[in-house]
Design a protein around this motif. Structure first.
Motif, PDB file in Angstrom:
ATOM      1  N   THR A  23       0.838  -1.207   0.000  1.00  0.00           N
ATOM      2  CA  THR A  23       0.000   0.000   0.000  1.00  0.00           C
ATOM      3  C   THR A  23       0.867   1.248   0.000  1.00  0.00           C
ATOM      4  OG1 THR A  23      -1.756  -1.141   1.208  1.00  0.00           O
ATOM      5  CG2 THR A  23      -1.795   1.268   1.248  1.00  0.00           C
ATOM      6  N   GLU A  24       0.562   2.150  -0.908  1.00  0.00           N
ATOM      7  CA  GLU A  24       1.312   3.412  -1.034  1.00  0.00           C
ATOM      8  C   GLU A  24       0.603   4.554  -0.317  1.00  0.00           C
ATOM      9  OE1 GLU A  24       1.742   6.561  -4.552  1.00  0.00           O
ATOM     10  OE2 GLU A  24       2.724   4.654  -5.030  1.00  0.00           O
ATOM     11  N   HIS A  25       1.399   5.414   0.332  1.00  0.00           N
ATOM     12  CA  HIS A  25       0.902   6.627   0.983  1.00  0.00           C
ATOM     13  C   HIS A  25       1.707   7.818   0.456  1.00  0.00           C
ATOM     14  CE1 HIS A  25      -1.205   4.228   4.100  1.00  0.00           C
ATOM     15  NE2 HIS A  25      -0.151   3.428   3.999  1.00  0.00           N
ATOM     16  N   ARG A  26       1.012   8.922   0.248  1.00  0.00           N
ATOM     17  CA  ARG A  26       1.686  10.163  -0.152  1.00  0.00           C
ATOM     18  C   ARG A  26       1.214  11.312   0.727  1.00  0.00           C
ATOM     19  NH1 ARG A  26       0.443  10.219  -6.672  1.00  0.00           N
ATOM     20  NH2 ARG A  26       0.663   7.951  -6.985  1.00  0.00           N
ATOM     21  N   LEU A  27       2.146  12.129   1.150  1.00  0.00           N
ATOM     22  CA  LEU A  27       1.843  13.375   1.845  1.00  0.00           C
ATOM     23  C   LEU A  27       2.382  14.499   0.967  1.00  0.00           C
ATOM     24  CD1 LEU A  27       0.707  14.557   4.547  1.00  0.00           C
ATOM     25  CD2 LEU A  27       3.077  14.650   5.338  1.00  0.00           C
ATOM     26  N   ILE A  28       1.473  15.315   0.421  1.00  0.00           N
ATOM     27  CA  ILE A  28       1.843  16.362  -0.541  1.00  0.00           C
ATOM     28  C   ILE A  28       1.476  17.716   0.024  1.00  0.00           C
ATOM     29  CG2 ILE A  28       1.516  17.222  -2.887  1.00  0.00           C
ATOM     30  CD1 ILE A  28       0.522  14.404  -3.650  1.00  0.00           C
ATOM     31  N   SER A  29       2.395  18.666  -0.049  1.00  0.00           N
ATOM     32  CA  SER A  29       2.087  20.031   0.389  1.00  0.00           C
ATOM     33  C   SER A  29       2.599  21.036  -0.629  1.00  0.00           C
ATOM     34  CB  SER A  29       2.684  20.327   1.769  1.00  0.00           C
ATOM     35  OG  SER A  29       4.098  20.251   1.739  1.00  0.00           O
ATOM     36  N   LEU A  30       1.833  22.113  -0.794  1.00  0.00           N
ATOM     37  CA  LEU A  30       2.179  23.191  -1.725  1.00  0.00           C
ATOM     38  C   LEU A  30       2.042  24.516  -1.000  1.00  0.00           C
ATOM     39  CD1 LEU A  30       2.870  24.059  -4.658  1.00  0.00           C
ATOM     40  CD2 LEU A  30       0.403  24.181  -5.072  1.00  0.00           C
ATOM     41  N   ASP A  31       3.096  25.327  -1.045  1.00  0.00           N
ATOM     42  CA  ASP A  31       3.133  26.612  -0.344  1.00  0.00           C
ATOM     43  C   ASP A  31       2.903  27.775  -1.287  1.00  0.00           C
ATOM     44  OD1 ASP A  31       3.748  25.251   1.954  1.00  0.00           O
ATOM     45  OD2 ASP A  31       5.847  25.913   2.047  1.00  0.00           O
ATOM     46  N   ARG A  32       2.503  28.867  -0.700  1.00  0.00           N
ATOM     47  CA  ARG A  32       2.442  30.130  -1.448  1.00  0.00           C
ATOM     48  C   ARG A  32       3.797  30.418  -2.097  1.00  0.00           C
ATOM     49  NH1 ARG A  32       2.073  36.388   0.930  1.00  0.00           N
ATOM     50  NH2 ARG A  32       2.375  37.353  -1.128  1.00  0.00           N
TER      51      ARG A  32
END
Length: 392
Positions: A254-263
């Motif tokens: 099982t794959e997990h991704r934590l993605i974040s995008l900033d100003r």
């Protein structure tokens, strides 16, 4: 003696109050170049050193007394977007109070009205991954999609609403026997065409798209399908964060991704990890190669100038890339059903690994591949040499 004790207690209370009124946040730039980015302070330290109770509202101001936008993140950080000169320090004051309404520079949500798209944006670009409804349809879209922008304003809600309305009108007109009018309304409303602020013209299909991760078997990419579950952890005003969980693959992994995008960022920070990976295997991420576009492979980056759909009409390029500040074993081109440029970790054991994927558009703020390469070098330097934050 009682009066003395009372005086000491009163002075201590006044000192605490004054500290709360004059507590400062500082950001130091030790590098030789200008920096504009989101920085993080430990929120518990901010409350403690400012004399504020946990959860108590506060106001942050710059040296002119102007209020600053900030965000409390899901992982206990105080986020601020700062601009700092080379070898300089920016200082802000923090006081108790109710902040004014803050403008948001990031936004995202699940769009069930469009086959469970998970789509998010900042002032530089838009990204999309595909959800359960699309998987049920059988359409093969595995990777991360890129939508271009040529405005700093948030446009997702408007684009989806206009596009879906136009699709409905197109289909109605087509059924009624008006093919020309059907096509005209679609061109006038679809997010696949530029109406002055960007469009969706990046080809994904059964590929990594821009920066999706994949395990490898016998030298081939093993694509995950669409995500199974999601959780939005941050949604502005300065950072969007989503956690995605995918269906187990044929080996039960099982794959997990934590993605974040900033100003202000052209790159998404991504941490990927896998459950039940029995033994080390090759792992990769990168970008799909959609035709004849300039490609740059470095020891810690993959960069590509994608020609977009219908390049003879659109006459623009989408710059895409992946950055590997933690390093990879190699970067290379991979041929197959879809050509890719990827970075590979040969003996990956499933533990959290962090990399960055992102984009820019030639009709907005990055005009050439040379600029995109310089920008990537700057991002890698900044990631490895973070700004220094302090609370006093």
């Amino acid at each position: 003696m009682n009066r003395l004790l009372f005086t000491i207690a009163l002075l201590a209370a006044l000192t605490t109050r004054l500290c709360a009124q004059h507590s400062t946040l500082s950001v130091t730039n030790p590098s030789d170049h200008q920096r504009q980015e989101v920085v993080a302070f430990n929120l518990q330290a901010v409350y403690s050193k400012s004399g504020l109770a946990a959860g108590e509202p506060f106001v942050i101001k710059n040296g002119f007394g102007q209020e600053q936008t900030y965000q409390l993140s899901h992982d206990g950080k105080l986020l601020m977007y700062v601009s700092v000169l080379p070898h300089s320090k920016a200082v802000f004051t923090i006081t108790k109070g109710q902040p004014a309404a803050m403008k948001s520079y990031v936004y995202g949500r699940l769009f069930p009205e469009r086959a469970d798209d998970m789509t998010w944006e900042n002032d530089c670009g838009i990204y999309r991954v595909y959800g359960p409804a699309l998987q049920r349809s059988g359409e093969k879209s595995f990777g991360t999609d890129v939508w271009t922008k040529s405005t700093s304003e948030l446009v997702l809600e408007k684009r989806y609403k206009q596009h879906l309305w136009g699709v409905g009108q197109r289909d109605s007109l087509k059924r009624a026997g008006y093919p020309k009018e059907s096509n005209d309304i679609y061109v006038a409303t679809s997010f696949h065409h530029d109406h002055g602020e960007g469009m969706d013209v990046y080809s994904v299909g059964p590929s990594l798209g821009c920066g999706a991760p994949a395990l490898m078997k016998n030298g081939e990419l093993v694509f995950p399908y669409c995500f199974k579950n999601y959780k939005i952890l941050d949604n502005g005003p300065l950072r969007f964060t989503v956690e995605l969980t995918y269906h187990p693959n044929s080996d039960g992994v099982t794959e997990h991704r934590l993605i974040s995008l900033d100003r202000g960022s052209h790159y998404n920070k991504t941490t990927v990890w896998y459950d039940d990976l029995k033994q080390p295997t090759a792992w990769a991420t990168g970008v799909v190669l959609n035709g004849e576009g300039e490609l740059a492979l470095g020891k810690d980056y993959v960069l590509y100038a994608d020609p977009t759909d219908n390049p003879k009409i659109n006459q623009s390029q989408i710059y895409v890339g992946t950055l590997f500040p933690e390093g990879v074993d190699e970067t290379t081109k991979l041929s197959g059903n879809k050509n890719h440029a990827i970075g590979i970790v040969h003996q990956y054991a499933g533990k959290p690994y962090t990399y960055y994927f992102g984009s820019a558009w030639s009709k907005y703020d990055v005009k050439t591949m040379a600029e995109w390469q310089l920008l990537a070098s700057s991002y890698l330097y900044n990631i490895k040499n973070p700004l220094i934050t302090d609370v006093q």
